[in-house]
Scaffold this motif. Structure first.
Motif, mmCIF file in Angstrom:
data_model
loop_
_atom_site.group_PDB
_atom_site.id
_atom_site.type_symbol
_atom_site.label_atom_id
_atom_site.label_comp_id
_atom_site.label_asym_id
_atom_site.label_seq_id
_atom_site.Cartn_x
_atom_site.Cartn_y
_atom_site.Cartn_z
ATOM 1 N N GLY A 127 8.049 -7.128 15.245
ATOM 2 C CA GLY A 127 9.316 -6.707 14.665
ATOM 3 C C GLY A 127 9.055 -5.903 13.419
ATOM 4 O O GLY A 127 7.997 -5.287 13.281
ATOM 5 N N TYR A 128 9.987 -5.938 12.490
ATOM 6 C CA TYR A 128 9.873 -5.162 11.262
ATOM 7 C C TYR A 128 10.632 -5.871 10.155
ATOM 8 O O TYR A 128 11.585 -6.595 10.399
ATOM 9 C CB TYR A 128 10.411 -3.736 11.464
ATOM 10 N N LEU A 129 10.152 -5.665 8.941
ATOM 11 C CA LEU A 129 10.761 -6.281 7.755
ATOM 12 C C LEU A 129 10.581 -5.361 6.565
ATOM 13 O O LEU A 129 9.636 -4.567 6.524
ATOM 14 C CB LEU A 129 10.068 -7.605 7.421
ATOM 15 N N GLU A 130 11.454 -5.516 5.583
ATOM 16 C CA GLU A 130 11.193 -4.907 4.295
ATOM 17 C C GLU A 130 10.070 -5.709 3.654
ATOM 18 O O GLU A 130 9.972 -6.921 3.852
ATOM 19 C CB GLU A 130 12.440 -4.939 3.418
ATOM 20 N N ARG A 131 9.241 -5.038 2.881
ATOM 21 C CA ARG A 131 8.075 -5.692 2.276
ATOM 22 C C ARG A 131 8.430 -6.950 1.480
ATOM 23 O O ARG A 131 7.675 -7.912 1.469
ATOM 24 C CB ARG A 131 7.324 -4.719 1.380
ATOM 25 N N GLU A 132 9.566 -6.953 0.842
ATOM 26 C CA GLU A 132 9.945 -8.105 0.015
ATOM 27 C C GLU A 132 10.156 -9.377 0.829
ATOM 28 O O GLU A 132 10.174 -10.474 0.275
ATOM 29 C CB GLU A 132 11.200 -7.791 -0.796
ATOM 30 N N HIS A 133 10.289 -9.271 2.156
ATOM 31 C CA HIS A 133 10.509 -10.434 3.014
ATOM 32 C C HIS A 133 9.223 -10.954 3.659
ATOM 33 O O HIS A 133 9.260 -11.930 4.403
ATOM 34 C CB HIS A 133 11.530 -10.107 4.107
ATOM 35 N N LEU A 134 8.091 -10.307 3.391
ATOM 36 C CA LEU A 134 6.822 -10.712 3.999
ATOM 37 C C LEU A 134 6.299 -12.003 3.401
ATOM 38 O O LEU A 134 6.521 -12.293 2.234
ATOM 39 C CB LEU A 134 5.770 -9.627 3.778
ATOM 40 N N ASP A 135 5.591 -12.754 4.240
ATOM 41 C CA ASP A 135 4.788 -13.865 3.740
ATOM 42 C C ASP A 135 3.574 -14.006 4.647
ATOM 43 O O ASP A 135 3.366 -13.202 5.558
ATOM 44 C CB ASP A 135 5.606 -15.154 3.586
ATOM 45 N N ASP A 136 2.756 -15.033 4.407
ATOM 46 C CA ASP A 136 1.486 -15.141 5.128
ATOM 47 C C ASP A 136 1.619 -15.685 6.555
ATOM 48 O O ASP A 136 0.619 -15.880 7.232
ATOM 49 C CB ASP A 136 0.494 -15.979 4.328
ATOM 50 N N ARG A 137 2.834 -15.906 7.035
ATOM 51 C CA ARG A 137 3.019 -16.376 8.411
ATOM 52 C C ARG A 137 2.971 -15.248 9.432
ATOM 53 O O ARG A 137 2.918 -15.494 10.634
ATOM 54 C CB ARG A 137 4.344 -17.123 8.551
#
Length: 144
Positions: A127-137
């Protein structure tokens, strides 16, 4: 003189247009389940996977695609900036597959937090996310 003005307008527009080559903190990135063995995709492969024409990762693992609603601003940015298509073009592709009985549309999620959860919990998830929503999962997939 009109040619000079046109040239200046084009330069000004180019400066205002975001480039897919520059990533800032709010840019949209491809993300995948951490067990996916692919770390980079070219635009054509990413476009084929999101259009549901390619159903596997380059290593052969089944790809499970997640998308936000068509009217979500992050979906629009993702389609235009990373895939270089309009959101309605993706929808037309999915509709053709569904109505012809030859495939299915991607799984729709309704928020970036749900996108993160579903990709982290789904082997082969993409999928895709804005960088601010990323985590190590999840892992970020680079675009070539």
């Amino acid at each position: 003189m009109p040619v000079l003005i046109l040239g200046l307008v084009l330069i000004f527009m180019a400066l205002l247009t975001p480039s897919a080559g520059f990533a800032d903190e709010e840019s949209v990135v491809l993300v995948a389940h951490p067990a996916v063995g692919t770390s980079t995709l070219n635009r054509d492969t990413a476009r084929a996977i999101f259009a549901m024409r390619q159903r596997t990762w380059p290593d052969g693992q089944a790809a499970r695609v997640f998308v936000l609603p068509n009217d979500h601003p992050v979906h629009a940015r993702f389609a235009k900036e990373l895939l270089a298509v309009y959101p309605h073009q993706l929808q037309l592709s999915w509709d053709r597959l569904v109505f012809s009985g030859t495939g299915q549309a991607p799984t729709r999620v309704f928020s970036q937090s749900e996108m993160l959860e579903r990709i982290a919990d789904t082997p082969g998830g993409l999928g895709y996310l804005e960088r601010e929503h990323l985590d190590d999962r999840v892992q970020v997939i680079s675009m070539e």
